[in-house]
Design a protein around this motif. Structure first.
Motif, short mmCIF file in Angstrom:
data_model
loop_
_atom_site.label_atom_id
_atom_site.label_comp_id
_atom_site.label_asym_id
_atom_site.label_seq_id
_atom_site.Cartn_x
_atom_site.Cartn_y
_atom_site.Cartn_z
N ILE A 122 3.14 -4.67 30.90
CA ILE A 122 3.24 -5.61 29.78
C ILE A 122 1.89 -6.20 29.43
N GLY A 123 1.08 -6.51 30.42
CA GLY A 123 -0.24 -7.08 30.17
C GLY A 123 -0.17 -8.54 29.78
N GLY A 124 -1.16 -8.99 29.06
CA GLY A 124 -1.25 -10.40 28.67
C GLY A 124 -1.00 -10.61 27.20
N GLY A 150 16.06 -3.20 19.67
CA GLY A 150 14.69 -2.83 19.32
C GLY A 150 13.71 -3.40 20.33
N ASN A 151 12.62 -2.67 20.55
CA ASN A 151 11.59 -3.17 21.46
C ASN A 151 10.78 -4.28 20.81
N SER A 152 10.80 -4.35 19.48
CA SER A 152 10.18 -5.46 18.77
C SER A 152 11.29 -6.30 18.16
N ALA A 153 10.92 -7.42 17.59
CA ALA A 153 11.90 -8.27 16.93
C ALA A 153 11.98 -7.98 15.44
N PRO A 200 11.77 -5.58 26.22
CA PRO A 200 10.98 -4.42 26.66
C PRO A 200 11.87 -3.23 26.98
N THR A 201 11.26 -2.07 27.01
CA THR A 201 12.00 -0.85 27.27
C THR A 201 12.71 -0.91 28.62
N GLY A 202 13.96 -0.47 28.65
CA GLY A 202 14.71 -0.41 29.88
C GLY A 202 15.18 -1.73 30.43
#
Length: 313
Positions: free
Chosen positions: A244-246, A174-177, A65-67
């Protein structure tokens, strides 16, 4: 040129005195990052040091996640090993030629080739750090396939063929993979080419544990009472959970209090400690002024619940 570093002494973790890692001898290399306060997590440190020691034809992809500290992890390891880093921000307009270099006009009207960050890193044995790599056009990144594996780098504009320095490494964040953003939290994230991703080791970097952030804040703001630091970290973790949520997608906030933001908040509190409502005043400037009005109210409500009577909105 090279030097052995004690892992325990260099990174401030418990490790046998015999455990050492190879880095560069101290020089005036301007590409070596500046050492900053940092608390290393053993698992993350182990993976990064293993990669720097022997890449075996791989790149290293840090996702999270960011940061959460993806970039700072690599930079602070490199800083302590005197390892140069050529950092590049990823974006949709970045092209392979931007990484290779370009001809530039110099005094006298002549054109001179100037190495780009990739070419410099390959020549000098630096780390090429591409941040937010999942925002780059996948077609451009395919051009990096062979250099990740350690093959020579060809410069079409000059005809040069450069054999990579043995210490050259390629690291991406990256924030994604690389498979796209399923949460909807990160605009501009693109699904990357599978053949390119297959050339990377994948490493997840989540937010630090509370005890690690306590150590970090103690370094940054040593005069702040421990109880205040502890409450600030609780606020940060509550905000992160809502952000982030679920499993079905992102949460109710469009902003989050990352470790970077937490340090900013603590630093501002120390700066404005004599101001009325310093905690709320500093949190606004560290985070909530970037949020929508309804989100600001929710963030302050979280902070008030944690701090109780010590909080004023």
């Amino acid at each position: 040129m090279y030097q052995q570093y004690s892992i325990a002494d260099t990174f401030g973790i418990q490790a046998p005195a015999s455990m050492k890692v190879e880095g560069f001898a101290p020089t005036n290399n301007p590409y070596v990052p500046t050492i900053k306060p940092y608390v290393f997590r053993k698992d993350h440190l182990r993976d990064v040091l293993a990669f720097l020691g022997a890449h075996n034809g791989d790149g290293l992809y840090l996702t999270g996640p960011t940061g959460s500290g993806k970039t700072s992890l690599l930079e602070q390891v490199a800083a302590r090993l005197n390892w140069g880093v050529n950092a590049v921000p990823g974006h949709g307009r970045l092209e392979l030629n931007d990484l290779l270099g370009q001809y530039m006009l110099v005094d006298g009207g002549a054109m001179k080739w100037v190495d780009g960050p990739l070419t410099l890193a390959v020549r000098l044995g630096h780390v090429l750090l591409i941040n937010e790599i999942d925002a780059i056009d996948p077609a451009e990144l395919i051009g990096l396939n062979e250099i990740v594996e350690g093959k020579p780098l060809s410069i079409p504009q000059t005809g040069d063929v450069i054999v990579p320095h043995p210490k050259f490494r390629l690291v991406a964040t990256g924030n994604s993979a690389g498979s796209g953003d399923q949460s909807g939290l990160y605009q501009g994230v693109l699904r990357q080419n599978l053949a390119f991703l297959d050339r990377f080791r994948l490493m997840e970097v989540g937010y630090p544990e509370p005890e690690d952030e306590m150590k970090l804040l103690a370094d940054v703001v040593p005069t702040m009472p421990e109880s205040v630091r502890e409450s600030m970290i609780k606020v940060a973790n509550q905000i992160r959970k809502v952000f982030i949520g679920g499993a079905d997608g992102g949460g109710m906030l469009s902003v989050t209090l990352s470790t970077r933001g937490l340090v900013r908040w603590a630093s501002l509190v120390a700066t404005f400690k004599s101001a009325p409502n310093a905690l709320a005043y500093s949190l606004d400037r560290a985070l909530t002024f970037r949020a929508e009005p309804a989100e600001r109210e929710a963030i302050h409500r979280i902070a008030k619940d944690v701090f109780g009577d010590d909080w004023a909105v």
